[in-house]
Enzyme design. Structure first.
Site, short mmCIF file in Angstrom:
data_model
loop_
_atom_site.label_atom_id
_atom_site.label_comp_id
_atom_site.label_asym_id
_atom_site.label_seq_id
_atom_site.Cartn_x
_atom_site.Cartn_y
_atom_site.Cartn_z
N LYS A 104 -2.61 -1.93 -3.07
CA LYS A 104 -3.66 -1.02 -2.60
C LYS A 104 -3.17 0.40 -2.87
O LYS A 104 -2.14 0.81 -2.34
CB LYS A 104 -3.95 -1.23 -1.12
CG LYS A 104 -5.06 -0.32 -0.58
CD LYS A 104 -5.52 -0.74 0.81
CE LYS A 104 -6.60 0.20 1.34
NZ LYS A 104 -7.15 -0.25 2.65
N GLU A 156 0.82 -1.20 0.00
CA GLU A 156 0.00 0.00 0.00
C GLU A 156 0.87 1.27 0.00
O GLU A 156 1.09 1.89 1.04
CB GLU A 156 -0.95 0.04 1.20
CG GLU A 156 -1.90 1.23 1.16
CD GLU A 156 -2.81 1.34 2.37
OE1 GLU A 156 -3.70 2.21 2.36
OE2 GLU A 156 -2.62 0.58 3.34
#
Length: 298
Positions: free
Chosen positions: A214, A177
């Site tokens: 992400k 992420e």
């Protein structure tokens, strides 16, 4: 090794990921949005008890199920607690058909070269062993990009892939992420650099293994399509990044194959003071809107 049924669900299922992983720093804000002020609890223990009750209420709601939700990301303390008497990860999979993930990062370092790297993660191997034993499928690790600085973004991507390699060595699937702050003026430039740096490293993932990504919803729709289609990427998901749920849903729907992994946008409108019927109806509407945005054009 990752469960094959869960792998197939994450790779090809229709739905989105519920991010229920607020940690110590973000918990007071999450509780306040839920209608619980700081003067209603004393100390971390009471605070974490309250946030667990909120998460338990969400997870056990009839609105929360595998028909629209593929997976849920848990905070470490949530993994270590029970949901209605059953270990959280076990309850999610066995009772709800929802794949459990674990947030593993320990927060952010101070900004340097326009980015915030992850702080060191002590005893990560031990945590990954515990996660595996508790039935966790994968992990999530967050760092933040605050400027289109090529050196900073290269450092972020290098750290993300280094941690991902450690996660993969335990048979778990990592969600990398590298969040781009949605309010920065050079967001589109930062995303172009990020796409290039991630793309240059994906081929280094060992054969037979995959990662997930992400990311912030891109300024240019479908920018991350090459990552979504890459054979070493199981799934690309998007964070809501400070947008309202309606804004996030609208932007997400413009990106084919990109699905949500929303936290604050998922719980928007929920309150500790709602009756169960009100709570479940609000959550149901939220889940349906995010589901529709995640499956638009799929």
């Amino acid at each position: 090794m990752a469960d094959q049924t869960q792998t197939e669900r994450m790779a090809a299922g229709r739905g989105f990921i519920a991010a229920l992983d607020q940690s110590g720093g973000s918990t007071p804000k999450a509780l306040k949005l839920y209608g619980v002020d700081e003067d209603e609890y004393s100390g971390d223990a009471e605070m974490f008890d309250l946030i667990h009750r909120m998460r338990e209420r969400i997870i056990t709601s009839p609105a929360f199920g595998s028909d629209r939700i593929l997976a849920a990301i848990l905070f470490e303390q949530t993994m270590d607690r029970d949901v209605v008497g059953t270990p959280s990860a076990t309850y999610l999979w066995n009772d709800k058909g929802v794949v459990p993930f674990l947030k593993i990062d320990k927060g952010l370092s101070d900004a340097e070269h326009g980015v915030q790297l992850m702080k060191p993660i002590p005893d990560l191997d031990d945590l990954l062993d515990r996660a595996t034993a508790k039935g966790i499928f994968g992990t999530k690790e967050r760092s933040v990009i605050g400027a289109a600085d090529a050196a900073g973004i290269e450092a972020i991507v290098a750290q993300q892939f280094d941690v991902a390699a450690q996660v993969l060595s335990h048979g778990l699937v990592p969600i990398l992420e590298p969040e781009v702050t949605v309010t920065i003026p050079d967001k589109a430039d930062a995303e172009a650099i990020l796409l290039d740096r991630i793309g240059s490293r994906l081929d280094g993932i060992p054969d037979g293994q995959q990662v997930m990504l992400k990311i912030s919803i891109p300024t240019v729709p479908n920018l991350y399509r090459p990552l979504i289609e890459h054979p070493k990427v199981m799934r690309v998901v998007a964070l809501s990044g400070g947008y309202s749920r309606d804004e996030a849903d609208e932007l997400l729907a413009q990106n084919t194959g990109l699905i949500a992994s929303f936290s604050r946008a998922l719980t928007e409108g929920l309150s500790a003071k709602q009756s169960d019927d009100e709570f479940n109806a609000t959550l149901d509407a939220s889940i349906q809107a995010i589901y529709e945005a995640s499956t638009a054009g799929a």
